[in-house]
Design a protein around this motif. Structure first.
Motif, PDB file in Angstrom:
ATOM      1  N   VAL A  14       4.671  12.200  -6.939  1.00  0.00           N
ATOM      2  CA  VAL A  14       4.208  12.028  -5.557  1.00  0.00           C
ATOM      3  C   VAL A  14       3.445  10.710  -5.422  1.00  0.00           C
ATOM      4  N   VAL A  15       2.620  10.403  -6.409  1.00  0.00           N
ATOM      5  CA  VAL A  15       1.862   9.144  -6.377  1.00  0.00           C
ATOM      6  C   VAL A  15       2.806   7.950  -6.497  1.00  0.00           C
ATOM      7  N   LEU A  16       3.807   8.071  -7.360  1.00  0.00           N
ATOM      8  CA  LEU A  16       4.684   6.937  -7.624  1.00  0.00           C
ATOM      9  C   LEU A  16       5.688   6.672  -6.510  1.00  0.00           C
ATOM     10  N   VAL A  17       6.277   7.736  -5.928  1.00  0.00           N
ATOM     11  CA  VAL A  17       7.349   7.521  -4.949  1.00  0.00           C
ATOM     12  C   VAL A  17       7.155   8.268  -3.638  1.00  0.00           C
ATOM     13  N   GLY A  18       6.113   9.070  -3.513  1.00  0.00           N
ATOM     14  CA  GLY A  18       5.876   9.810  -2.284  1.00  0.00           C
ATOM     15  C   GLY A  18       6.436  11.221  -2.352  1.00  0.00           C
ATOM     16  N   GLN A  19       5.950  12.047  -1.453  1.00  0.00           N
ATOM     17  CA  GLN A  19       6.303  13.470  -1.426  1.00  0.00           C
ATOM     18  C   GLN A  19       7.800  13.700  -1.268  1.00  0.00           C
ATOM     19  N   ALA A  20       8.429  12.936  -0.407  1.00  0.00           N
ATOM     20  CA  ALA A  20       9.837  13.182  -0.086  1.00  0.00           C
ATOM     21  C   ALA A  20      10.757  12.998  -1.285  1.00  0.00           C
ATOM     22  N   ASP A  21      10.442  12.070  -2.163  1.00  0.00           N
ATOM     23  CA  ASP A  21      11.325  11.766  -3.285  1.00  0.00           C
ATOM     24  C   ASP A  21      10.797  12.263  -4.627  1.00  0.00           C
ATOM     25  N   ALA A  22       9.653  12.929  -4.627  1.00  0.00           N
ATOM     26  CA  ALA A  22       9.004  13.313  -5.882  1.00  0.00           C
ATOM     27  C   ALA A  22       9.864  14.240  -6.732  1.00  0.00           C
ATOM     28  N   HIS A  23      10.400  15.285  -6.139  1.00  0.00           N
ATOM     29  CA  HIS A  23      11.174  16.247  -6.925  1.00  0.00           C
ATOM     30  C   HIS A  23      12.445  15.617  -7.485  1.00  0.00           C
ATOM     31  N   ASP A  24      13.062  14.727  -6.732  1.00  0.00           N
ATOM     32  CA  ASP A  24      14.242  14.029  -7.239  1.00  0.00           C
ATOM     33  C   ASP A  24      13.888  13.158  -8.442  1.00  0.00           C
ATOM     34  N   LEU A  25      12.727  12.486  -8.362  1.00  0.00           N
ATOM     35  CA  LEU A  25      12.308  11.641  -9.471  1.00  0.00           C
ATOM     36  C   LEU A  25      12.046  12.478 -10.717  1.00  0.00           C
ATOM     37  N   VAL A  26      11.392  13.621 -10.556  1.00  0.00           N
ATOM     38  CA  VAL A  26      11.132  14.496 -11.706  1.00  0.00           C
ATOM     39  C   VAL A  26      12.450  14.958 -12.314  1.00  0.00           C
ATOM     40  N   ALA A  27      13.358  15.423 -11.476  1.00  0.00           N
ATOM     41  CA  ALA A  27      14.642  15.918 -11.981  1.00  0.00           C
ATOM     42  C   ALA A  27      15.421  14.806 -12.686  1.00  0.00           C
ATOM     43  N   MET A  93      -3.388   8.574   3.480  1.00  0.00           N
ATOM     44  CA  MET A  93      -2.243   7.680   3.616  1.00  0.00           C
ATOM     45  C   MET A  93      -2.609   6.267   3.178  1.00  0.00           C
ATOM     46  N   VAL A  94      -3.825   5.839   3.454  1.00  0.00           N
ATOM     47  CA  VAL A  94      -4.264   4.514   3.046  1.00  0.00           C
ATOM     48  C   VAL A  94      -4.293   4.426   1.519  1.00  0.00           C
ATOM     49  N   VAL A  95      -4.810   5.473   0.880  1.00  0.00           N
ATOM     50  CA  VAL A  95      -4.864   5.480  -0.581  1.00  0.00           C
ATOM     51  C   VAL A  95      -3.454   5.512  -1.169  1.00  0.00           C
ATOM     52  N   ARG A  96      -2.574   6.339  -0.605  1.00  0.00           N
ATOM     53  CA  ARG A  96      -1.191   6.384  -1.100  1.00  0.00           C
ATOM     54  C   ARG A  96      -0.507   5.027  -0.950  1.00  0.00           C
ATOM     55  N   GLN A  97      -0.732   4.386   0.162  1.00  0.00           N
ATOM     56  CA  GLN A  97      -0.163   3.055   0.378  1.00  0.00           C
ATOM     57  C   GLN A  97      -0.713   2.071  -0.642  1.00  0.00           C
ATOM     58  N   ALA A  98      -2.003   2.143  -0.871  1.00  0.00           N
ATOM     59  CA  ALA A  98      -2.616   1.251  -1.853  1.00  0.00           C
ATOM     60  C   ALA A  98      -2.045   1.514  -3.245  1.00  0.00           C
ATOM     61  N   MET A  99      -1.859   2.786  -3.595  1.00  0.00           N
ATOM     62  CA  MET A  99      -1.280   3.129  -4.897  1.00  0.00           C
ATOM     63  C   MET A  99       0.158   2.628  -5.007  1.00  0.00           C
ATOM     64  N   SER A 100       0.869   2.638  -3.910  1.00  0.00           N
ATOM     65  CA  SER A 100       2.274   2.199  -3.958  1.00  0.00           C
ATOM     66  C   SER A 100       2.402   0.695  -4.204  1.00  0.00           C
ATOM     67  N   GLN A 101       1.317  -0.042  -3.995  1.00  0.00           N
ATOM     68  CA  GLN A 101       1.353  -1.479  -4.225  1.00  0.00           C
ATOM     69  C   GLN A 101       1.061  -1.845  -5.675  1.00  0.00           C
ATOM     70  N   LYS A 142      -7.747  -0.815 -10.595  1.00  0.00           N
ATOM     71  CA  LYS A 142      -8.985  -0.694  -9.811  1.00  0.00           C
ATOM     72  C   LYS A 142      -9.235  -1.937  -8.977  1.00  0.00           C
ATOM     73  N   ARG A 143      -9.002  -3.103  -9.583  1.00  0.00           N
ATOM     74  CA  ARG A 143      -9.220  -4.358  -8.846  1.00  0.00           C
ATOM     75  C   ARG A 143      -8.270  -4.438  -7.643  1.00  0.00           C
ATOM     76  N   SER A 144      -7.017  -4.096  -7.846  1.00  0.00           N
ATOM     77  CA  SER A 144      -6.042  -4.132  -6.749  1.00  0.00           C
ATOM     78  C   SER A 144      -6.385  -3.116  -5.672  1.00  0.00           C
ATOM     79  N   LEU A 145      -6.722  -1.901  -6.098  1.00  0.00           N
ATOM     80  CA  LEU A 145      -7.078  -0.861  -5.121  1.00  0.00           C
ATOM     81  C   LEU A 145      -8.317  -1.260  -4.328  1.00  0.00           C
ATOM     82  N   ARG A 146      -9.307  -1.806  -5.017  1.00  0.00           N
ATOM     83  CA  ARG A 146     -10.531  -2.232  -4.338  1.00  0.00           C
ATOM     84  C   ARG A 146     -10.207  -3.281  -3.271  1.00  0.00           C
ATOM     85  N   ALA A 147      -9.373  -4.236  -3.599  1.00  0.00           N
ATOM     86  CA  ALA A 147      -9.013  -5.293  -2.647  1.00  0.00           C
ATOM     87  C   ALA A 147      -8.249  -4.722  -1.457  1.00  0.00           C
ATOM     88  N   VAL A 148      -7.265  -3.873  -1.732  1.00  0.00           N
ATOM     89  CA  VAL A 148      -6.447  -3.311  -0.649  1.00  0.00           C
ATOM     90  C   VAL A 148      -7.288  -2.382   0.232  1.00  0.00           C
TER      91      VAL A 148
END
Length: 158
Positions: A14-27, A93-101, A142-148
């Motif tokens: 979920v963190v890496l690709v989002g909720q919609a694609d998480a189960h596909d990524l695991v499989a 959503m802001v944190v998820r977006q930041a993690m996706s970067q 952490k540095r990237s997340l802090r900046a974003v």
């Protein structure tokens, strides 16, 4: 073995690709890992699965970026007017977006350390990395997340 890791792998996905694609990524990750010729010789199968998932997520990000660039170019050719967008994003959503970067490795290290409450030594062992390498990935994350996140806090919400 899968049952013991399923929740953590799903949450990481979920963190890496989002909720919609998480189960596909695991499989896809499990399928790729267990069908690898080296699977029977792997000592730490959890780490192997996590690394496989991280690599697949990175591949998907690259593919998605290329696809989005193509679609954007096509969209610009087709549309000459500007589209107004209204964005209502809550903190999650802001944190998820930041993690996706983050890079997939940085996101994995941050997820395991902060969401799964693993020590840096445990994260390093789980991913088959050196402790120093893990610390470096976490510091960069952490540095990237802090900046974003500091940028997103300064931007007014429409």
């Amino acid at each position: 073995m899968y049952e013991a890791l399923a929740l953590m792998l799903t949450r990481l996905a979920v963190v890496l690709v989002g909720q919609a694609d998480a189960h596909d990524l695991v499989a896809d990750s499990v399928l790729r890992a267990v069908s690898s010729p080296s699977w029977s010789r792997v000592n730490n199968q959890g780490a192997y699965l996590t690394r496989t998932m991280t690599n697949l997520a990175q591949d998907r990000r690259i593919q998605r970026g290329r696809r989005e660039a193509r679609e954007l170019r096509a969209s610009r050719r087709e549309q000459s007017s500007h589209l107004a967008r209204s964005v209502d994003i809550d903190r999650e959503m802001v944190v998820r977006q930041a993690m996706s970067q983050l890079s997939a490795t940085q996101a994995t290290v941050a997820f395991l350390h902060y969401w799964e409450d693993l020590t840096i030594e445990q994260v390093a062992a789980h991913l088959g990395m050196r402790v120093g390498t893990t610390r470096t990935h976490l510091a960069r994350a952490k540095r990237s997340l802090r900046a974003v996140l500091s940028t997103s806090e300064r931007e007014p919400t429409p």
